[in-house]
Motif scaffolding. Structure first.
Motif, PDB file in Angstrom:
ATOM      1  N   HIS A   5       4.425  -6.226  11.108  1.00 42.13           N
ATOM      2  CA  HIS A   5       3.776  -6.751  12.303  1.00 42.13           C
ATOM      3  C   HIS A   5       3.399  -8.223  12.202  1.00 42.13           C
ATOM      4  O   HIS A   5       2.794  -8.767  13.126  1.00 42.13           O
ATOM      5  N   TYR A  10       0.043   9.741   6.792  1.00 42.67           N
ATOM      6  CA  TYR A  10       1.217   9.481   5.950  1.00 42.67           C
ATOM      7  C   TYR A  10       1.666  10.678   5.101  1.00 42.67           C
ATOM      8  O   TYR A  10       2.623  10.567   4.344  1.00 42.67           O
ATOM      9  N   HIS A  55       9.561   3.606   9.457  1.00 44.85           N
ATOM     10  CA  HIS A  55       8.112   3.826   9.420  1.00 44.85           C
ATOM     11  C   HIS A  55       7.848   5.314   9.315  1.00 44.85           C
ATOM     12  O   HIS A  55       8.441   6.101  10.073  1.00 44.85           O
ATOM     13  N   ILE A  56       6.966   5.656   8.403  1.00 40.90           N
ATOM     14  CA  ILE A  56       6.623   7.065   8.195  1.00 40.90           C
ATOM     15  C   ILE A  56       5.927   7.616   9.441  1.00 40.90           C
ATOM     16  O   ILE A  56       6.238   8.701   9.916  1.00 40.90           O
ATOM     17  N   SER A  57       4.988   6.834   9.965  1.00 38.47           N
ATOM     18  CA  SER A  57       4.254   7.253  11.166  1.00 38.47           C
ATOM     19  C   SER A  57       4.981   6.759  12.414  1.00 38.47           C
ATOM     20  O   SER A  57       5.869   5.894  12.324  1.00 38.47           O
ATOM     21  N   ARG A  95       0.364  -2.665  16.165  1.00 35.90           N
ATOM     22  CA  ARG A  95       1.528  -2.087  15.470  1.00 35.90           C
ATOM     23  C   ARG A  95       2.758  -2.018  16.380  1.00 35.90           C
ATOM     24  O   ARG A  95       3.819  -1.552  15.975  1.00 35.90           O
ATOM     25  N   ASN A 113       0.798  -1.237   0.000  1.00 35.16           N
ATOM     26  CA  ASN A 113       0.000   0.000   0.000  1.00 35.16           C
ATOM     27  C   ASN A 113       0.828   1.284   0.000  1.00 35.16           C
ATOM     28  O   ASN A 113       0.270   2.367  -0.160  1.00 35.16           O
ATOM     29  N   ARG A 162      -4.661   8.535   0.093  1.00 38.56           N
ATOM     30  CA  ARG A 162      -5.582   8.469   1.235  1.00 38.56           C
ATOM     31  C   ARG A 162      -4.780   8.665   2.527  1.00 38.56           C
ATOM     32  O   ARG A 162      -3.565   8.554   2.532  1.00 38.56           O
ATOM     33  N   GLU A 163      -5.488   8.904   3.600  1.00 39.95           N
ATOM     34  CA  GLU A 163      -4.908   9.059   4.937  1.00 39.95           C
ATOM     35  C   GLU A 163      -3.728  10.048   5.002  1.00 39.95           C
ATOM     36  O   GLU A 163      -2.689   9.746   5.600  1.00 39.95           O
ATOM     37  N   ALA A 216       5.795  -2.024   5.916  1.00 35.83           N
ATOM     38  CA  ALA A 216       4.383  -1.646   6.095  1.00 35.83           C
ATOM     39  C   ALA A 216       3.686  -2.679   6.984  1.00 35.83           C
ATOM     40  O   ALA A 216       4.240  -3.076   8.012  1.00 35.83           O
ATOM     41  N   ALA A 217       2.509  -3.165   6.586  1.00 38.23           N
ATOM     42  CA  ALA A 217       1.762  -4.072   7.471  1.00 38.23           C
ATOM     43  C   ALA A 217       2.530  -5.368   7.764  1.00 38.23           C
ATOM     44  O   ALA A 217       2.344  -5.977   8.825  1.00 38.23           O
ATOM     45  N   ASN A 220      10.773  -0.423   4.676  1.00 38.47           N
ATOM     46  CA  ASN A 220       9.506  -0.156   5.351  1.00 38.47           C
ATOM     47  C   ASN A 220       8.576  -1.296   4.930  1.00 38.47           C
ATOM     48  O   ASN A 220       7.962  -1.245   3.862  1.00 38.47           O
ATOM     49  N   MET A 246       0.436   3.812  -2.595  1.00 36.30           N
ATOM     50  CA  MET A 246      -0.771   4.656  -2.554  1.00 36.30           C
ATOM     51  C   MET A 246      -0.549   5.940  -1.756  1.00 36.30           C
ATOM     52  O   MET A 246      -1.498   6.691  -1.499  1.00 36.30           O
TER      53      MET A 246
HETATM   54  O1  CA2 Z   1       4.151   4.203   9.262  1.00 38.45           O
HETATM   55  C1  CA2 Z   1       4.500   3.404   8.393  1.00 38.45           C
HETATM   56  O2  CA2 Z   1       5.347   3.661   7.538  1.00 38.45           O
HETATM   57  C2  CA2 Z   1       3.815   2.037   8.305  1.00 38.45           C
HETATM   58  O3  CA2 Z   1       4.818   1.085   7.965  1.00 38.45           O
HETATM   59  C3  CA2 Z   1       2.779   2.153   7.205  1.00 38.45           C
HETATM   60  C4  CA2 Z   1       1.914   0.904   7.066  1.00 38.45           C
HETATM   61  C5  CA2 Z   1       1.370   0.451   8.407  1.00 38.45           C
HETATM   62  O4  CA2 Z   1       0.697  -0.788   8.254  1.00 38.45           O
HETATM   63  C6  CA2 Z   1       2.457   0.316   9.451  1.00 38.45           C
HETATM   64  O5  CA2 Z   1       1.863  -0.053  10.683  1.00 38.45           O
HETATM   65  C7  CA2 Z   1       3.196   1.611   9.618  1.00 38.45           C
HETATM   66  C8  CA2 Z   1       0.731   1.153   6.137  1.00 38.45           C
HETATM   67  C9  CA2 Z   1       1.061   1.718   4.800  1.00 38.45           C
HETATM   68  C10 CA2 Z   1      -0.223   2.067   4.132  1.00 38.45           C
HETATM   69  O6  CA2 Z   1      -0.004   3.167   3.291  1.00 38.45           O
HETATM   70  C11 CA2 Z   1      -1.083   3.864   2.882  1.00 38.45           C
HETATM   71  C12 CA2 Z   1      -0.829   4.819   1.944  1.00 38.45           C
HETATM   72  C13 CA2 Z   1      -1.869   5.583   1.483  1.00 38.45           C
HETATM   73  C14 CA2 Z   1      -3.154   5.378   1.937  1.00 38.45           C
HETATM   74  C15 CA2 Z   1      -3.392   4.429   2.884  1.00 38.45           C
HETATM   75  C16 CA2 Z   1      -2.351   3.656   3.349  1.00 38.45           C
END
Ligand code: CA2
Length: 144
Positions: A79, A22, A99-101, A110, A10, A17-18, A75-76, A73, A13
């Motif tokens: 975890h 992000y 991780h971005i967040s 998480r 993701n 979104r969100e 991402a999901a 990274n 993306m």
């Molecule tokens: O904070 C991060 O970089 C994460 O790795 C991002 C993952 C999340 O599952 C991790 O817990 C933390 C999610 C990436 C999803 O990216 C998106 C991008 C655009 C819209 C929605 C989701």
């Protein structure tokens, strides 16, 4: 120094979104920022993004003998994935988890990172700049 920057599901993306979590910038913006930072550091960055766990495992295996460092990274998969952890351990290439967040301040699920065990450092909550910090960590290790 050749660095492979791996992004998991993701993250292609980004910016769509969100944005409150992000940011507003896109995946292409991320690539441009990281490429620029790599050349300032005298490094070379290559990129891989996939939504598939096995494809990420393949990319890590294929990095063996070709790259000096990995910025990842997952991402999901951070975890959940013992397979990505094992792949990082198998190749033994110094890796930094990004991780971005700030996952430490988010949901309980998480708080677990399988990949962390195979990484020399983790950078979180710094947005796209976290990828640059991760490359700096890898470059510093090489000159020390
Ligand atoms: O904070 C991060 O970089 C994460 O790795 C991002 C993952 C999340 O599952 C991790 O817990 C933390 C999610 C990436 C999803 O990216 C998106 C991008 C655009 C819209 C929605 C989701």
């Amino acid at each position: 120094m050749k660095i492979l920057v791996i992004n998991g599901p993701n993250l292609n993306m980004l910016g769509i979104r969100e944005p409150e979590i992000y940011g507003k910038e896109t995946y292409q913006d991320l690539l441009a920022l990281v490429k620029d930072a790599a050349s300032r550091l005298g490094a070379e960055a290559a990129f891989f993004q996939s939504n598939h766990e096995g494809a990420i495992v393949d990319a890590i295996q294929e990095a063996y003998g070709k790259y000096d460092g990995i910025v990842i990274n997952p991402a999901a998969y951070t975890h959940t994935s013992v397979a990505i952890l094992d792949a990082l351990k198998a190749v033994g290439i110094p890796a930094v988890e990004v991780h971005i967040s700030n996952v430490s301040e988010r949901e309980d699920f998480r708080q677990i990172s399988y990949v962390r065990q195979a990484c020399v450092a983790t950078v979180m909550g710094k947005g796209f700049d976290g990828y640059v910090e991760a490359m700096e960590i890898l470059c510093d290790r090489q000159v020390l």
